[in-house]
Structures are given as C-alpha cells and as structure tokens.
Design a protein around this motif. Sequence first.
Motif, PDB file in Angstrom:
ATOM      1  N   GLU A 188       0.819  -1.206   0.000  1.00  0.00           N
ATOM      2  CA  GLU A 188       0.000   0.000   0.000  1.00  0.00           C
ATOM      3  C   GLU A 188       0.861   1.268   0.000  1.00  0.00           C
ATOM      4  OE1 GLU A 188       0.170  -1.637   4.265  1.00  0.00           O
ATOM      5  OE2 GLU A 188      -0.071  -2.410   2.210  1.00  0.00           O
ATOM      6  N   ARG A 189       2.083   1.181   0.584  1.00  0.00           N
ATOM      7  CA  ARG A 189       2.992   2.331   0.563  1.00  0.00           C
ATOM      8  C   ARG A 189       3.642   2.471  -0.801  1.00  0.00           C
ATOM      9  NH1 ARG A 189       4.387   7.160   0.742  1.00  0.00           N
ATOM     10  NH2 ARG A 189       6.370   7.772   1.695  1.00  0.00           N
ATOM     11  N   LEU A 190       4.073   1.349  -1.369  1.00  0.00           N
ATOM     12  CA  LEU A 190       4.693   1.381  -2.684  1.00  0.00           C
ATOM     13  C   LEU A 190       3.736   1.959  -3.723  1.00  0.00           C
ATOM     14  CD1 LEU A 190       6.720  -1.941  -3.160  1.00  0.00           C
ATOM     15  CD2 LEU A 190       7.581   0.392  -3.356  1.00  0.00           C
ATOM     16  N   ARG A 191       2.464   1.635  -3.591  1.00  0.00           N
ATOM     17  CA  ARG A 191       1.480   2.085  -4.582  1.00  0.00           C
ATOM     18  C   ARG A 191       1.269   3.598  -4.564  1.00  0.00           C
ATOM     19  NH1 ARG A 191      -1.312  -2.797  -3.235  1.00  0.00           N
ATOM     20  NH2 ARG A 191      -2.573  -1.687  -1.682  1.00  0.00           N
ATOM     21  N   THR A 192       1.706   4.256  -3.503  1.00  0.00           N
ATOM     22  CA  THR A 192       1.510   5.707  -3.415  1.00  0.00           C
ATOM     23  C   THR A 192       2.716   6.501  -3.891  1.00  0.00           C
ATOM     24  OG1 THR A 192       2.371   5.923  -1.152  1.00  0.00           O
ATOM     25  CG2 THR A 192       0.031   5.340  -1.399  1.00  0.00           C
ATOM     26  N   LEU A 193       3.857   5.838  -4.082  1.00  0.00           N
ATOM     27  CA  LEU A 193       5.096   6.550  -4.379  1.00  0.00           C
ATOM     28  C   LEU A 193       5.131   7.084  -5.804  1.00  0.00           C
ATOM     29  CD1 LEU A 193       7.850   4.335  -2.692  1.00  0.00           C
ATOM     30  CD2 LEU A 193       6.835   6.468  -1.842  1.00  0.00           C
ATOM     31  N   ARG A 194       5.693   8.267  -5.949  1.00  0.00           N
ATOM     32  CA  ARG A 194       6.014   8.843  -7.256  1.00  0.00           C
ATOM     33  C   ARG A 194       7.546   8.916  -7.314  1.00  0.00           C
ATOM     34  NH1 ARG A 194       3.234  14.339  -6.195  1.00  0.00           N
ATOM     35  NH2 ARG A 194       4.177  13.785  -4.191  1.00  0.00           N
ATOM     36  N   ILE A 195       8.144   8.054  -8.139  1.00  0.00           N
ATOM     37  CA  ILE A 195       9.604   7.919  -8.177  1.00  0.00           C
ATOM     38  C   ILE A 195      10.125   8.541  -9.476  1.00  0.00           C
ATOM     39  CG2 ILE A 195      11.558   6.334  -8.091  1.00  0.00           C
ATOM     40  CD1 ILE A 195       9.684   4.314  -6.722  1.00  0.00           C
ATOM     41  N   GLY A 196      10.870   9.625  -9.347  1.00  0.00           N
ATOM     42  CA  GLY A 196      11.427  10.294 -10.513  1.00  0.00           C
ATOM     43  C   GLY A 196      12.639   9.553 -11.056  1.00  0.00           C
ATOM     44  N   VAL A 197      12.657   9.343 -12.364  1.00  0.00           N
ATOM     45  CA  VAL A 197      13.790   8.677 -13.022  1.00  0.00           C
ATOM     46  C   VAL A 197      14.037   9.364 -14.358  1.00  0.00           C
ATOM     47  CG1 VAL A 197      13.367   6.423 -11.953  1.00  0.00           C
ATOM     48  CG2 VAL A 197      12.310   6.957 -14.151  1.00  0.00           C
ATOM     49  N   TYR A 198      15.296   9.318 -14.809  1.00  0.00           N
ATOM     50  CA  TYR A 198      15.594   9.773 -16.163  1.00  0.00           C
ATOM     51  C   TYR A 198      15.314   8.637 -17.139  1.00  0.00           C
ATOM     52  CZ  TYR A 198      17.574  14.167 -14.591  1.00  0.00           C
ATOM     53  OH  TYR A 198      17.714  15.422 -14.063  1.00  0.00           O
ATOM     54  N   ASP A 199      14.722   8.997 -18.279  1.00  0.00           N
ATOM     55  CA  ASP A 199      14.362   7.969 -19.252  1.00  0.00           C
ATOM     56  C   ASP A 199      15.612   7.267 -19.785  1.00  0.00           C
ATOM     57  OD1 ASP A 199      15.445   9.970 -20.795  1.00  0.00           O
ATOM     58  OD2 ASP A 199      13.639  10.339 -21.981  1.00  0.00           O
ATOM     59  N   ARG A 200      15.437   6.026 -20.188  1.00  0.00           N
ATOM     60  CA  ARG A 200      16.510   5.194 -20.750  1.00  0.00           C
ATOM     61  C   ARG A 200      17.691   5.033 -19.787  1.00  0.00           C
ATOM     62  NH1 ARG A 200      17.475   8.228 -26.241  1.00  0.00           N
ATOM     63  NH2 ARG A 200      16.959   9.978 -24.876  1.00  0.00           N
ATOM     64  N   SER A 201      17.407   5.010 -18.514  1.00  0.00           N
ATOM     65  CA  SER A 201      18.450   4.820 -17.505  1.00  0.00           C
ATOM     66  C   SER A 201      18.230   3.472 -16.823  1.00  0.00           C
ATOM     67  CB  SER A 201      18.389   5.940 -16.459  1.00  0.00           C
ATOM     68  OG  SER A 201      17.257   5.775 -15.626  1.00  0.00           O
ATOM     69  N   PRO A 202      19.242   2.969 -16.099  1.00  0.00           N
ATOM     70  CA  PRO A 202      19.025   1.737 -15.336  1.00  0.00           C
ATOM     71  C   PRO A 202      17.851   1.846 -14.365  1.00  0.00           C
ATOM     72  CG  PRO A 202      21.364   2.255 -15.438  1.00  0.00           C
ATOM     73  CD  PRO A 202      20.643   3.438 -16.011  1.00  0.00           C
ATOM     74  N   ALA A 203      17.585   3.069 -13.880  1.00  0.00           N
ATOM     75  CA  ALA A 203      16.472   3.246 -12.940  1.00  0.00           C
ATOM     76  C   ALA A 203      15.139   2.927 -13.596  1.00  0.00           C
ATOM     77  CB  ALA A 203      16.473   4.682 -12.413  1.00  0.00           C
ATOM     78  N   SER A 204      14.941   3.386 -14.835  1.00  0.00           N
ATOM     79  CA  SER A 204      13.675   3.107 -15.512  1.00  0.00           C
ATOM     80  C   SER A 204      13.545   1.612 -15.807  1.00  0.00           C
ATOM     81  CB  SER A 204      13.555   3.927 -16.790  1.00  0.00           C
ATOM     82  OG  SER A 204      14.603   3.646 -17.691  1.00  0.00           O
ATOM     83  N   MET A 205      14.654   0.956 -16.134  1.00  0.00           N
ATOM     84  CA  MET A 205      14.612  -0.493 -16.381  1.00  0.00           C
ATOM     85  C   MET A 205      14.325  -1.254 -15.092  1.00  0.00           C
ATOM     86  SD  MET A 205      17.616  -1.079 -19.218  1.00  0.00           S
ATOM     87  CE  MET A 205      18.885  -0.100 -18.402  1.00  0.00           C
ATOM     88  N   TRP A 206      14.850  -0.749 -13.981  1.00  0.00           N
ATOM     89  CA  TRP A 206      14.614  -1.392 -12.684  1.00  0.00           C
ATOM     90  C   TRP A 206      13.136  -1.313 -12.311  1.00  0.00           C
ATOM     91  CZ3 TRP A 206      12.980   0.221  -7.801  1.00  0.00           C
ATOM     92  CH2 TRP A 206      13.247  -0.644  -6.739  1.00  0.00           C
ATOM     93  N   LEU A 207      12.509  -0.183 -12.540  1.00  0.00           N
ATOM     94  CA  LEU A 207      11.079  -0.054 -12.265  1.00  0.00           C
ATOM     95  C   LEU A 207      10.284  -1.054 -13.094  1.00  0.00           C
ATOM     96  CD1 LEU A 207      10.569   3.839 -12.132  1.00  0.00           C
ATOM     97  CD2 LEU A 207      10.675   2.246 -10.196  1.00  0.00           C
ATOM     98  N   ALA A 208      10.648  -1.211 -14.364  1.00  0.00           N
ATOM     99  CA  ALA A 208       9.945  -2.158 -15.222  1.00  0.00           C
ATOM    100  C   ALA A 208      10.131  -3.586 -14.726  1.00  0.00           C
ATOM    101  CB  ALA A 208      10.435  -2.020 -16.661  1.00  0.00           C
ATOM    102  N   ARG A 209      11.356  -3.929 -14.314  1.00  0.00           N
ATOM    103  CA  ARG A 209      11.623  -5.293 -13.841  1.00  0.00           C
ATOM    104  C   ARG A 209      10.791  -5.635 -12.619  1.00  0.00           C
ATOM    105  NH1 ARG A 209      17.614  -7.845 -12.956  1.00  0.00           N
ATOM    106  NH2 ARG A 209      17.436  -7.888 -15.227  1.00  0.00           N
ATOM    107  N   HIS A 210      10.544  -4.647 -11.766  1.00  0.00           N
ATOM    108  CA  HIS A 210       9.838  -4.917 -10.507  1.00  0.00           C
ATOM    109  C   HIS A 210       8.383  -4.436 -10.527  1.00  0.00           C
ATOM    110  CE1 HIS A 210      13.388  -6.435  -8.456  1.00  0.00           C
ATOM    111  NE2 HIS A 210      14.073  -5.462  -9.021  1.00  0.00           N
ATOM    112  N   ASN A 211       7.838  -4.338 -11.739  1.00  0.00           N
ATOM    113  CA  ASN A 211       6.410  -3.999 -11.910  1.00  0.00           C
ATOM    114  C   ASN A 211       6.034  -2.694 -11.210  1.00  0.00           C
ATOM    115  OD1 ASN A 211       5.843  -6.442 -13.391  1.00  0.00           O
ATOM    116  ND2 ASN A 211       5.914  -7.537 -11.431  1.00  0.00           N
ATOM    117  N   LEU A 212       6.935  -1.712 -11.332  1.00  0.00           N
ATOM    118  CA  LEU A 212       6.681  -0.416 -10.702  1.00  0.00           C
ATOM    119  C   LEU A 212       6.648   0.714 -11.742  1.00  0.00           C
ATOM    120  CD1 LEU A 212       9.053  -0.767  -7.605  1.00  0.00           C
ATOM    121  CD2 LEU A 212       6.553  -0.846  -7.582  1.00  0.00           C
TER     122      LEU A 212
END
Length: 287
Positions: free
Chosen positions: A146-170
């Motif tokens: 329920e906490r994860l579902r409320t988060l707004r996580i800023g990432v730069y596009d085409r970065s490892p961060a954006s790929m990590w969000l995709a891998r973990h269904n976020l």
Amino acid sequence: MKARILAGLALAALACLAGTALAQGAPEDPPRKAFRVCQDPNNLPFSNTTGEGFENKIAELFARDLGLPVTYYSFPNRLAFIRNTLRYKLPEEDYRCDVVMGVPAGFDQVSATKPYYRSTYALVFPRGKGMDHVRSSDDLLALPPERLRTLRIGVYDRSPASMWLARHNLVDRGVPYPIMSPDPEQYPGQIIERELAQGRIDAAIVWGPIAGYFARRVQSPELQVAPMKSEPGLPFDYAMAMGVRYGEPQWKKQIEDLIARHRGEILAILREYGVPLVEEATPTAGK
C-alpha cells in the motif's frame, strides 16, 4: 579530484626531474603549455564554468603537479560531446582540449584510462515520510504494497532506474524525465533540487554523484541517500575513467600516473562532494 611520501633525497630529486619531463612531454611530443580540459559548462557536481565541480578540483590537482595552468574548452555534454570537444580541430589549428575528466571505463569514443572511482545509482528521498529505514533497493521493495502504490519515483528515461522499475512492476510509480534537453540551463540535479525538494515526486533514482551532491545541497527537506544494488543483467554501479584521444599513449600514461600518484587526494575530493563510492568486487577463487 589526492599524497605520497618519497624516501630519501635521491628519490625526491629523481621524481622532480621525471615530473618536469612529463609536464614538457616526451621528445616527440610538443611541450604542453596548459592542462587543457574538455568540460560541460553546467553539469554539477562534475564541472561548471566557475570551477565548482569535483572534476575541476581534480584537474587543478593534476595541473599543480605538472606545473601547468588549467584551461577549459566547454560544450554541453549532450550528443556529440566528444566530437565537439576532444576531437574538435579546425584546419591549421590545434585541438581545443586534451582530456575529458569523467567517462565510463571502456568508453570507446576515447582512449580511456584505468578507472579512478566507482559509484552506483542511488535512491534519494525526504526524511520523515515513512521511509527513513530504507538503506538499499531491497528495503524499498520490502515496503508495504500500500505504501509502494503511493510513491512517485522520478527517473531519467533510458536509464538503469527506468529499467529497474519495469523489472519490478513499478512502471506506474515512475515519473520520467528526459535525460537530454536542448536547454543549456538544464542540469541533471534539478530532479532533486526542484522536483523532489518541492514535493512533485516522493523519491528519485539518479547516478550516485548527482544523488550525493544535491542531497547535501538541498537544506529543506532533509534528504537521505540509499545506494541501489546491481542485479543480474541490470548493473547499477559503474567504473569511471578519464579519456584522451586515440594515438596519444604517452599522454594517457601520464594521466594514469597522475591518477595513481594522487589517489588519496582524489578519493578525498570525491567524499567531500558526497559521491557514493563502491569497491570493485573481488573475483571468487576459481571463477
């Protein structure tokens, strides 16, 4: 970008003579009149035109060692940065600069030196918002759904961060920002200094040096930095080197010698700027 004790006057004199020879270049090289750096003019914590970045400080350190002034040739670090700086040369003119102070190790557009630091992407978030115990990416994933579902996580596009969000269904928790901008006033730390500090996002995942520097620079709210952990097929930590032109092996060796000679001072500068440093993994025996 730090000192060594010389044993005996003979060694000191020899080192002094060697340093002078290097500063002037090998016989087949033209004498260097300056330590000429290719830089982004607005890219803290790395560099800017007023010399406030840690790459500026390391360049000054090296120049002092060589007894040379530092000069800069600036161009925004967007597409074609190397072509417009390190490789830029008009007919009948000299190159404008000779070294890029920060490139990924193995970057094939330059002749890259041995790495001089290793850092990792990091999560940055305000204290007092229910995430103070988070110290790693695993801790973030362990937050209640329920906490994860409320988060707004800023990432730069085409970065490892954006790929990590995709891998973990976020993916739906991500707020993407363009990594490339035509605006010369734009700089990567704005995602922390503006977006996160002003509450438009709840957290940001950015390259470690940016995370550490701007988390310290923002006074309110108080920010916390949690390094991200690499996963199979998704590295978050990277080694950084310096870059010179191909075909200049003596200059490359000279830069590598400076890195080795001033390792302590370089690490002190990086820590002063809040860079999260990662030790190189030691290979397991038999691997």
